[in-house]
Design a protein around this motif. Structure first.
Motif, PDB file in Angstrom:
ATOM      1  N   ALA A 217       0.858  -1.181   0.000  1.00 49.75           N
ATOM      2  CA  ALA A 217       0.000   0.000   0.000  1.00 49.75           C
ATOM      3  C   ALA A 217       0.892   1.227   0.000  1.00 49.75           C
ATOM      4  CB  ALA A 217      -0.932   0.013   1.213  1.00 49.75           C
ATOM      5  N   ALA A 218       0.395   2.330  -0.519  1.00 49.45           N
ATOM      6  CA  ALA A 218       1.177   3.565  -0.603  1.00 49.45           C
ATOM      7  C   ALA A 218       0.266   4.744  -0.338  1.00 49.45           C
ATOM      8  CB  ALA A 218       1.831   3.702  -1.980  1.00 49.45           C
ATOM      9  N   THR A 219       0.852   5.845   0.141  1.00 51.86           N
ATOM     10  CA  THR A 219       0.074   7.052   0.395  1.00 51.86           C
ATOM     11  C   THR A 219       0.926   8.286   0.175  1.00 51.86           C
ATOM     12  OG1 THR A 219      -1.387   8.156   1.995  1.00 51.86           O
ATOM     13  CG2 THR A 219       0.619   7.174   2.872  1.00 51.86           C
ATOM     14  N   TRP A 220       0.281   9.350  -0.254  1.00 44.19           N
ATOM     15  CA  TRP A 220       0.903  10.673  -0.364  1.00 44.19           C
ATOM     16  C   TRP A 220       0.804  11.355   0.990  1.00 44.19           C
ATOM     17  CZ3 TRP A 220      -2.104  15.511  -1.099  1.00 44.19           C
ATOM     18  CH2 TRP A 220      -1.276  16.626  -1.320  1.00 44.19           C
ATOM     19  N   ARG A 221       1.894  12.024   1.414  1.00 43.34           N
ATOM     20  CA  ARG A 221       1.938  12.651   2.733  1.00 43.34           C
ATOM     21  C   ARG A 221       2.012  14.166   2.653  1.00 43.34           C
ATOM     22  NH1 ARG A 221       6.693  10.888   5.888  1.00 43.34           N
ATOM     23  NH2 ARG A 221       7.770  11.125   3.899  1.00 43.34           N
ATOM     24  N   GLY A 222       1.667  14.726   1.499  1.00 38.28           N
ATOM     25  CA  GLY A 222       1.718  16.171   1.324  1.00 38.28           C
ATOM     26  C   GLY A 222       3.008  16.592   0.652  1.00 38.28           C
ATOM     27  N   GLY A 223       2.949  17.694  -0.111  1.00 36.98           N
ATOM     28  CA  GLY A 223       4.132  18.178  -0.794  1.00 36.98           C
ATOM     29  C   GLY A 223       4.677  17.159  -1.753  1.00 36.98           C
ATOM     30  N   GLN A 224       5.963  16.846  -1.637  1.00 37.00           N
ATOM     31  CA  GLN A 224       6.594  15.821  -2.466  1.00 37.00           C
ATOM     32  C   GLN A 224       6.844  14.529  -1.679  1.00 37.00           C
ATOM     33  OE1 GLN A 224       7.242  16.486  -5.826  1.00 37.00           O
ATOM     34  NE2 GLN A 224       6.084  18.335  -5.345  1.00 37.00           N
ATOM     35  N   THR A 226       6.091  10.895   0.078  1.00 34.82           N
ATOM     36  CA  THR A 226       5.318   9.682  -0.141  1.00 34.82           C
ATOM     37  C   THR A 226       5.791   8.601   0.823  1.00 34.82           C
ATOM     38  OG1 THR A 226       6.872   8.919  -1.838  1.00 34.82           O
ATOM     39  CG2 THR A 226       4.934  10.182  -2.579  1.00 34.82           C
ATOM     40  N   LEU A 227       4.967   7.568   0.972  1.00 32.64           N
ATOM     41  CA  LEU A 227       5.336   6.417   1.779  1.00 32.64           C
ATOM     42  C   LEU A 227       4.785   5.162   1.108  1.00 32.64           C
ATOM     43  CD1 LEU A 227       5.526   5.865   5.519  1.00 32.64           C
ATOM     44  CD2 LEU A 227       3.977   4.377   4.233  1.00 32.64           C
ATOM     45  N   VAL A 228       5.626   4.145   0.991  1.00 29.51           N
ATOM     46  CA  VAL A 228       5.242   2.841   0.457  1.00 29.51           C
ATOM     47  C   VAL A 228       5.488   1.807   1.546  1.00 29.51           C
ATOM     48  CG1 VAL A 228       5.617   1.120  -1.351  1.00 29.51           C
ATOM     49  CG2 VAL A 228       5.854   3.560  -1.879  1.00 29.51           C
ATOM     50  N   ALA A 229       4.496   0.984   1.831  1.00 31.40           N
ATOM     51  CA  ALA A 229       4.617  -0.050   2.864  1.00 31.40           C
ATOM     52  C   ALA A 229       4.232  -1.395   2.274  1.00 31.40           C
ATOM     53  CB  ALA A 229       3.729   0.280   4.065  1.00 31.40           C
ATOM     54  N   TRP A 230       4.816  -2.451   2.781  1.00 31.94           N
ATOM     55  CA  TRP A 230       4.487  -3.781   2.302  1.00 31.94           C
ATOM     56  C   TRP A 230       4.790  -4.808   3.391  1.00 31.94           C
ATOM     57  CZ3 TRP A 230       8.756  -1.017   1.040  1.00 31.94           C
ATOM     58  CH2 TRP A 230      10.007  -1.620   1.191  1.00 31.94           C
ATOM     59  N   THR A 231       4.146  -5.957   3.276  1.00 33.21           N
ATOM     60  CA  THR A 231       4.456  -7.084   4.144  1.00 33.21           C
ATOM     61  C   THR A 231       5.255  -8.089   3.339  1.00 33.21           C
ATOM     62  OG1 THR A 231       2.444  -8.309   3.588  1.00 33.21           O
ATOM     63  CG2 THR A 231       2.328  -6.761   5.424  1.00 33.21           C
ATOM     64  N   ASP A 275      -3.112  -1.826   4.676  1.00 32.27           N
ATOM     65  CA  ASP A 275      -3.428  -0.576   3.999  1.00 32.27           C
ATOM     66  C   ASP A 275      -2.768   0.557   4.773  1.00 32.27           C
ATOM     67  OD1 ASP A 275      -4.430   1.036   2.038  1.00 32.27           O
ATOM     68  OD2 ASP A 275      -6.545   0.714   2.505  1.00 32.27           O
ATOM     69  N   VAL A 276      -2.533   1.677   4.114  1.00 37.32           N
ATOM     70  CA  VAL A 276      -1.953   2.843   4.770  1.00 37.32           C
ATOM     71  C   VAL A 276      -2.747   4.083   4.390  1.00 37.32           C
ATOM     72  CG1 VAL A 276       0.383   1.903   4.953  1.00 37.32           C
ATOM     73  CG2 VAL A 276      -0.273   3.174   2.901  1.00 37.32           C
ATOM     74  N   ALA A 277      -2.746   5.069   5.271  1.00 34.51           N
ATOM     75  CA  ALA A 277      -3.448   6.326   5.036  1.00 34.51           C
ATOM     76  C   ALA A 277      -2.626   7.469   5.606  1.00 34.51           C
ATOM     77  CB  ALA A 277      -4.841   6.302   5.676  1.00 34.51           C
ATOM     78  N   ARG A 278      -2.793   8.626   5.039  1.00 35.47           N
ATOM     79  CA  ARG A 278      -2.048   9.810   5.455  1.00 35.47           C
ATOM     80  C   ARG A 278      -2.456  10.253   6.855  1.00 35.47           C
ATOM     81  NH1 ARG A 278      -2.001  15.552   2.102  1.00 35.47           N
ATOM     82  NH2 ARG A 278      -0.625  16.692   3.529  1.00 35.47           N
ATOM     83  N   ARG A 279      -1.482  10.756   7.593  1.00 32.88           N
ATOM     84  CA  ARG A 279      -1.731  11.336   8.921  1.00 32.88           C
ATOM     85  C   ARG A 279      -0.998  12.661   8.976  1.00 32.88           C
ATOM     86  NH1 ARG A 279      -5.457  11.369  12.962  1.00 32.88           N
ATOM     87  NH2 ARG A 279      -4.516  11.481  15.035  1.00 32.88           N
ATOM     88  N   GLY A 280      -1.519  13.687   8.287  1.00 32.98           N
ATOM     89  CA  GLY A 280      -0.812  14.945   8.138  1.00 32.98           C
ATOM     90  C   GLY A 280       0.424  14.726   7.296  1.00 32.98           C
ATOM     91  N   SER A 281       1.609  14.995   7.841  1.00 33.31           N
ATOM     92  CA  SER A 281       2.856  14.747   7.134  1.00 33.31           C
ATOM     93  C   SER A 281       3.396  13.349   7.416  1.00 33.31           C
ATOM     94  CB  SER A 281       3.909  15.785   7.530  1.00 33.31           C
ATOM     95  OG  SER A 281       4.185  15.709   8.930  1.00 33.31           O
ATOM     96  N   VAL A 326      -9.829  -4.945   5.255  1.00 29.69           N
ATOM     97  CA  VAL A 326      -9.514  -3.655   5.846  1.00 29.69           C
ATOM     98  C   VAL A 326      -9.293  -2.610   4.751  1.00 29.69           C
ATOM     99  CG1 VAL A 326      -7.013  -4.084   5.985  1.00 29.69           C
ATOM    100  CG2 VAL A 326      -8.099  -2.488   7.569  1.00 29.69           C
ATOM    101  N   SER A 327      -9.814  -1.407   4.977  1.00 31.44           N
ATOM    102  CA  SER A 327      -9.665  -0.279   4.054  1.00 31.44           C
ATOM    103  C   SER A 327      -9.408   0.975   4.878  1.00 31.44           C
ATOM    104  CB  SER A 327     -10.927  -0.095   3.205  1.00 31.44           C
ATOM    105  OG  SER A 327     -10.905   1.115   2.478  1.00 31.44           O
ATOM    106  N   ALA A 328      -8.315   1.692   4.567  1.00 32.93           N
ATOM    107  CA  ALA A 328      -7.963   2.916   5.298  1.00 32.93           C
ATOM    108  C   ALA A 328      -7.940   4.094   4.340  1.00 32.93           C
ATOM    109  CB  ALA A 328      -6.604   2.765   5.969  1.00 32.93           C
ATOM    110  N   SER A 329      -8.415   5.242   4.802  1.00 33.46           N
ATOM    111  CA  SER A 329      -8.444   6.447   3.977  1.00 33.46           C
ATOM    112  C   SER A 329      -8.296   7.660   4.868  1.00 33.46           C
ATOM    113  CB  SER A 329      -9.750   6.528   3.174  1.00 33.46           C
ATOM    114  OG  SER A 329     -10.868   6.413   4.035  1.00 33.46           O
ATOM    115  N   ALA A 330      -7.936   8.810   4.271  1.00 31.68           N
ATOM    116  CA  ALA A 330      -7.687  10.016   5.055  1.00 31.68           C
ATOM    117  C   ALA A 330      -7.766  11.235   4.166  1.00 31.68           C
ATOM    118  CB  ALA A 330      -6.317   9.946   5.735  1.00 31.68           C
TER     119      ALA A 330
END
Length: 456
Positions: A217-224, A226-231, A275-281, A326-330
């Motif tokens: 799963a991947a998410t944008w964290r604002g600006g430029q 990003t974060l990519v996570a995997w098991t 799944d991953v979701a943004r938490r501000g930055s 499971v589904s995460a969003s922000a």
């Protein structure tokens, strides 16, 4: 790989399906009527619109849709059509929808069997597609295909080739232009970046050669950022249990590079979904963890943790029931929603969701009654903390709207009273007040149906 986006091998052009233009059941039949139906949804009136069709009914099965919004409020639905009786016979399509609600003509993505992910780069739509030889289901390669603002599909660019097994992908749009593609199969996890309006650069592999990725799963964290996570698991494919969540993040234009270990679950436990979701930055990971106790009883639970050097793990569901989907969003400020289903041994399932504001914690969860076991609930969060959870019950699409700030939902609503065989429901929030839900409807002659939500 996890349930969200699938694919595996290929690079050659896929042939058109022979029955897509059958008499009276063409995918393209009745487009003028569809445009009228789409335009009937009043943009200024709060609540859900009447259902409209992204495609006319056809004789072949649909591959679940994905949705994306442009900055101006226009949107697109990408989906696939397949002949389940002929392996490898599938074709990807994309249908635009204007900000006023007019549905355009479906466009054939000629080189693609499936659309794995999509996102807008300004006014142009970027697709990540799976391609493969005609005899294989999908996909031996993942390609980037750009749909210009004028509606022209450009030549595909292969990002990762030589793939085998299922694949999943996510596509992130960054501030001030630029995109990041994250791609995963059992062979590895890759990232590829592009500047705004330009072709993607070289691929970079995040996982090591001895890792067998299971979900990504991947998410944008604002600006430029990003974060990519995997098991990932180690050992023979199909027998190793993934116990560790890895992640890589970036804070500039470059794609994520340095890999970190977020956490490892206890011995005998495994991570089934992520799944991953943004938490501000920053970001939050949500996952389904399962294990057998000493008596041989099976347990599974939804857990969440903020990505940090010392993540604090929080249980979102009880371990006495079976959790899945499971589904995460922000939103940009970090208002979050996590949804899942709890199932019992008799096969019945109920929909659950937890909310938290940008400066609060998860506190309890909401239950919305039964859902069809074959479908998982989905969630989306709007720009002001509005949250939508959507699911299918008795073949009907349903949704509940709430607020991450109050951590409460309103009453559930049926999105289509006439639906009897809805499936593959998805939902997305746009940059303004509007959200979209889309689902496949029907079994003999399925169509892709949608409904628009306008926040007060």
């Amino acid at each position: 790989m996890s349930r969200r986006n699938r694919g595996n091998r290929g690079n050659r052009r896929c042939r058109r399906l022979p029955r897509l233009t059958g008499p009276g059941r063409s995918v393209f039949a009745g487009l003028a009527a569809l445009a009228v139906l789409g335009s009937l949804a009043p943009a200024a009136q709060a609540g859900w619109s009447r259902p409209f069709e992204f495609t006319a009914p056809g004789s072949l099965d649909l591959i679940g849709a994905q949705l994306a919004f442009a900055p101006n409020g226009s949107a697109a639905a990408a989906y696939g059509v397949e002949d389940v009786d002929t392996p490898g016979d599938s074709q990807a399509f994309v249908t635009p929808r204007s900000r006023a609600g007019a549905v355009g003509s479906p466009k054939t993505v000629a080189s693609a069997k499936q659309v794995l992910a999509l996102s807008y780069d300004g006014s142009a739509l970027q697709l990540l597609t799976g391609a493969g030889p005609s005899a294989l289901a999908c996909c031996s390669s993942v390609q980037a295909v750009r749909l210009s603002a004028g509606g022209t599909l450009q030549r595909p660019q292969t990002l990762v080739g030589g793939l085998t097994g299922r694949a999943e992908a996510q596509l992130l749009t960054l501030s001030h232009g630029g995109m990041l593609a994250a791609i995963a199969t059992e062979r590895g996890v890759w990232v590829v970046s592009a500047r705004r309006g330009r072709r993607f650069g070289a691929q970079h592999r995040l996982s090591t050669a001895d890792q067998i990725p299971q979900s990504m799963a991947a998410t944008w964290r604002g600006g430029q950022s990003t974060l990519v996570a995997w098991t990932s698991a180690r050992g023979p494919a199909g027998t190793a249990d993934p116990r560790t969540i890895y992640y890589a993040q970036s804070s500039g234009r470059a794609a994520p590079r340095q890999v970190h270990k977020l956490l490892t679950v206890a011995s005998g436990h495994r991570i089934d979904e992520l799944d991953v979701a943004r938490r501000g930055s920053r970001a939050t990971a949500a996952w389904v963890e399962s294990w057998y106790d000493k008596k041989g009883s099976f347990h599974s639970i939804v857990r969440a943790a903020d990505v940090a050097a010392k993540p604090g793990i929080r249980n979102l569901s009880p371990a006495s029931q079976l959790a899945a989907g499971v589904s995460a969003s922000a939103d940009a400020s970090g208002d979050q929603a996590v949804s899942w289903k709890l199932c019992r041994g008799n096969g019945s399932c109920t929909v659950q969701a937890a909310l938290r504001g940008a400066h609060s914690t998860f506190a309890g969860h909401s239950s919305f009654g039964q859902s069809d076991p074959s479908d998982a609930p989905v969630s989306a969060v709007g720009p002001r903390g509005q949250a939508i959870v959507a699911w299918v019950r008795s073949g009907q699409p349903r949704a509940a709207v709430g607020s991450a700030h109050s951590r409460r939902f309103g009453r559930a609503r049926i999105l289509s009273e006439n639906a009897q065989f809805a499936a593959d429901l998805t939902v997305a929030f746009g940059p303004r007040r509007q959200a979209l839900a889309a689902w496949s409807q029907g079994t003999l002659n399925p169509s892709l149906v949608g409904a628009a939500y306008t926040a007060p």
